[in-house]
Write a protein that holds these residues in place. Sequence first.
Motif, PDB file in Angstrom:
ATOM      1  N   THR A   1      13.068  37.946 -18.372  1.00  5.36           N
ATOM      2  CA  THR A   1      14.507  37.744 -18.256  1.00  5.36           C
ATOM      3  C   THR A   1      14.973  38.278 -16.913  1.00  5.36           C
ATOM      4  O   THR A   1      14.672  39.422 -16.553  1.00  5.36           O
ATOM      5  CB  THR A   1      15.268  38.469 -19.391  1.00  5.36           C
ATOM      6  OG1 THR A   1      14.816  37.965 -20.644  1.00  5.36           O
ATOM      7  CG2 THR A   1      16.769  38.248 -19.262  1.00  5.36           C
TER       8      THR A   1
ATOM      9  N   THR B   1       9.726  27.152 -22.148  1.00  2.00           N
ATOM     10  CA  THR B   1      11.166  27.034 -22.351  1.00  2.00           C
ATOM     11  C   THR B   1      11.893  27.930 -21.356  1.00  2.00           C
ATOM     12  O   THR B   1      11.309  28.852 -20.781  1.00  2.00           O
ATOM     13  CB  THR B   1      11.586  27.452 -23.777  1.00  2.00           C
ATOM     14  OG1 THR B   1      11.216  28.820 -23.981  1.00  2.00           O
ATOM     15  CG2 THR B   1      10.919  26.575 -24.835  1.00  2.00           C
TER      16      THR B   1
ATOM     17  N   THR C   1      16.211  29.488 -20.724  1.00  3.49           N
ATOM     18  CA  THR C   1      17.633  29.486 -21.056  1.00  3.49           C
ATOM     19  C   THR C   1      18.417  29.973 -19.839  1.00  3.49           C
ATOM     20  O   THR C   1      18.105  31.023 -19.282  1.00  3.49           O
ATOM     21  CB  THR C   1      17.925  30.398 -22.258  1.00  3.49           C
ATOM     22  OG1 THR C   1      17.177  29.947 -23.390  1.00  3.49           O
ATOM     23  CG2 THR C   1      19.403  30.383 -22.595  1.00  3.49           C
TER      24      THR C   1
ATOM     25  N   SER D   1      22.164  31.125 -18.589  1.00  2.62           N
ATOM     26  CA  SER D   1      23.440  31.573 -19.129  1.00  2.62           C
ATOM     27  C   SER D   1      24.187  32.375 -18.072  1.00  2.62           C
ATOM     28  O   SER D   1      23.639  32.722 -17.018  1.00  2.62           O
ATOM     29  CB  SER D   1      23.222  32.418 -20.392  1.00  2.62           C
ATOM     30  OG  SER D   1      22.412  33.547 -20.098  1.00  2.62           O
TER      31      SER D   1
ATOM     32  N   GLU E   1      23.116  22.195 -24.409  1.00  2.00           N
ATOM     33  CA  GLU E   1      24.050  23.317 -24.406  1.00  2.00           C
ATOM     34  C   GLU E   1      24.094  23.863 -25.827  1.00  2.00           C
ATOM     35  O   GLU E   1      24.704  23.284 -26.719  1.00  2.00           O
ATOM     36  CB  GLU E   1      25.430  22.879 -23.937  1.00  2.00           C
ATOM     37  CG  GLU E   1      26.388  24.048 -23.751  1.00  2.00           C
ATOM     38  CD  GLU E   1      27.721  23.614 -23.173  1.00  2.00           C
ATOM     39  OE1 GLU E   1      28.469  24.500 -22.716  1.00  2.00           O
ATOM     40  OE2 GLU E   1      28.010  22.400 -23.168  1.00  2.00           O
ATOM     41  N   THR E   2      23.417  24.982 -26.046  1.00  2.00           N
ATOM     42  CA  THR E   2      23.298  25.541 -27.398  1.00  2.00           C
ATOM     43  C   THR E   2      24.603  26.175 -27.860  1.00  2.00           C
ATOM     44  O   THR E   2      25.026  25.995 -28.999  1.00  2.00           O
ATOM     45  CB  THR E   2      22.166  26.569 -27.437  1.00  2.00           C
ATOM     46  OG1 THR E   2      22.373  27.536 -26.384  1.00  2.00           O
ATOM     47  CG2 THR E   2      20.815  25.895 -27.230  1.00  2.00           C
TER      48      THR E   2
ATOM     49  N   GLU F   1      25.751  28.258 -22.301  1.00  2.00           N
ATOM     50  CA  GLU F   1      24.322  28.599 -22.397  1.00  2.00           C
ATOM     51  C   GLU F   1      23.519  27.311 -22.543  1.00  2.00           C
ATOM     52  O   GLU F   1      23.796  26.494 -23.430  1.00  2.00           O
ATOM     53  CB  GLU F   1      24.061  29.511 -23.586  1.00  2.00           C
ATOM     54  CG  GLU F   1      22.605  29.953 -23.696  1.00  2.00           C
ATOM     55  CD  GLU F   1      22.401  30.996 -24.782  1.00  2.00           C
ATOM     56  OE1 GLU F   1      22.787  32.159 -24.548  1.00  2.00           O
ATOM     57  OE2 GLU F   1      21.886  30.624 -25.863  1.00  2.00           O
ATOM     58  N   TYR F   2      22.494  27.136 -21.682  1.00  2.00           N
ATOM     59  CA  TYR F   2      21.751  25.878 -21.606  1.00  2.00           C
ATOM     60  C   TYR F   2      20.264  26.153 -21.828  1.00  2.00           C
ATOM     61  O   TYR F   2      19.667  27.004 -21.160  1.00  2.00           O
ATOM     62  CB  TYR F   2      22.005  25.204 -20.259  1.00  2.00           C
ATOM     63  CG  TYR F   2      23.460  24.894 -20.052  1.00  2.00           C
ATOM     64  CD1 TYR F   2      24.008  23.698 -20.489  1.00  2.00           C
ATOM     65  CD2 TYR F   2      24.316  25.844 -19.465  1.00  2.00           C
ATOM     66  CE1 TYR F   2      25.360  23.426 -20.335  1.00  2.00           C
ATOM     67  CE2 TYR F   2      25.660  25.587 -19.311  1.00  2.00           C
ATOM     68  CZ  TYR F   2      26.181  24.378 -19.750  1.00  2.00           C
ATOM     69  OH  TYR F   2      27.519  24.130 -19.616  1.00  2.00           O
ATOM     70  N   PHE F   3      19.697  25.405 -22.756  1.00  2.00           N
ATOM     71  CA  PHE F   3      18.318  25.630 -23.181  1.00  2.00           C
ATOM     72  C   PHE F   3      17.438  24.473 -22.709  1.00  2.00           C
ATOM     73  O   PHE F   3      17.689  23.313 -23.026  1.00  2.00           O
ATOM     74  CB  PHE F   3      18.270  25.740 -24.707  1.00  2.00           C
ATOM     75  CG  PHE F   3      16.891  25.980 -25.260  1.00  2.00           C
ATOM     76  CD1 PHE F   3      16.211  27.170 -25.017  1.00  2.00           C
ATOM     77  CD2 PHE F   3      16.265  25.008 -26.034  1.00  2.00           C
ATOM     78  CE1 PHE F   3      14.939  27.378 -25.526  1.00  2.00           C
ATOM     79  CE2 PHE F   3      15.002  25.207 -26.553  1.00  2.00           C
ATOM     80  CZ  PHE F   3      14.337  26.404 -26.289  1.00  2.00           C
TER      81      PHE F   3
ATOM     82  N   ASN G   1      16.334  33.307 -18.896  1.00  2.00           N
ATOM     83  CA  ASN G   1      15.328  33.837 -19.807  1.00  2.00           C
ATOM     84  C   ASN G   1      14.266  32.763 -19.947  1.00  2.00           C
ATOM     85  O   ASN G   1      14.549  31.669 -20.455  1.00  2.00           O
ATOM     86  CB  ASN G   1      15.960  34.167 -21.165  1.00  2.00           C
ATOM     87  CG  ASN G   1      14.961  34.797 -22.125  1.00  2.00           C
ATOM     88  OD1 ASN G   1      14.012  34.156 -22.535  1.00  2.00           O
ATOM     89  ND2 ASN G   1      15.202  36.040 -22.485  1.00  2.00           N
TER      90      ASN G   1
END
Length: 467
Positions: free
Chosen positions: A26, A58, A60, A62, A77-78, A82-84, A110
């Motif tokens: 992170t 993966t 993320t 944010s 966009e979860t 925040e974008y995954f 992350n």
Amino acid sequence: MKNWRFSGFLMFLFFVIFYTEGYATTLSVELQSAVAGIPTPGIVIIDFIDGDGFSGSTATISNFSVSPFQFEGSVTETIPGEYFFTDTELLSSLYFDLDDVYSGFSFQVNANFIDPSGLGFPDSLVLSITDSNFFPLFSTADPRGTDSLFILSLLGQEIYEPDGFNLSVTEESNPVPEPNTLLLISIGIFIFIPKKKKFLKWGIFSLTLFAYLPAHAALMNVTSQVVVDRSPLVYNRATKTFDGLVSINNVGSNNLESPMFLVVSGLPDSVSVYNATSLSPDGKPMLDLQLDSSGLPSGQSIQNFRIKFHNPNNLKFTAILLVLANDGTLPPDPGDMGKVTLEGVDSNTNGIRDDLEIYIDVNFGTSQKKREALNQLAQSLQQGIIATTEQESMNAANSFSRSMECLEYIDSENQEWKSVQSKAVDTPERLDAWLSHETRISGKVFPIRPLSEWKTSCSFDIDALDN
């Protein structure tokens, strides 16, 4: 019992190929201007790239200081802001509009990367800044030439600050290796497999190492004598290619002779190597590693060799890399020294320029007869290039006629001679010399021998060659 063993063996092979470890971290990323610049709008792009062809990584994004105006690929966009990312697609991207790049920006990432274990390129997350046409807004020291600012992968961080900016990357937690899902499943089914970890990684290496490659006249597979390291891929919007770096270290005890080539296989039909210089015997793209005449000594390496993939359909792929080297029957690659004079370099004094001899063998060396016929053609072309009188040009033109008869006898539909001729006049000086040669023989007549005599036009014994 036999069926159980066979099933276990299949599972073992599956695990050998796909076993990976993970790498999670992170980070907080912040770009600040170190100087007062003229307000300049720009687009910040964050790309998530699948380099190995396997799914599992993966990321993320944010806490970005501004909201994205567009996102594409396997990114969702979860929650607000925040974008995954997943790597189920080759390329996924977030786009942020900045009124003034000198005002800076920040975000948190992350990421969890799987280890391709020698297959393909590492997955990556890449930060770039472009203008409205998606060309780099600033130059950076990225050795790929993509002008990216920041690249994150399981290999760690690459930071390339543009002039006048400070790029701060702060680790919020220590990066830790963690098993991916497949490993956990495999442990549950076959508890003995993790004990074979070292052997499994060697197995992956072996599968890559001994990939099939047809025999070539003067090039041998030396992949077992080198270690090939790959950097993450970066999407280059200027060339619309996926660009990476390859380093090749000679870990064997012997010097590897020039020329050396990198062969790329395992690509889908629509994926090509943008900067390939030739093709292997089975039609795979090859890149000239551009060593000097001394070759690659034991313990030495080729660093940051660029490789560019053209992939218009953004297909996922796993690139397999093999290394070929001169088996000693070719002259060393003269490099730029071969272009200094009209005569070039002929280190083995066989009447053929070294660069032409290498070009012919690499591209047409699987047929001994065709190779020798093209070498004969190369000699006649060089005669014309260095000719200075009408008589010398006449002699060269007669030699050219004989070499063409020989080629026609071997393969009546051959067109390879055209590429050899283009290679022969590869400098402005050589082209000018060739045009002067053609002027001297303009209007002259050069009789063609009867078809029954074309075999005797060859300067070598055709019947002594296998193919």
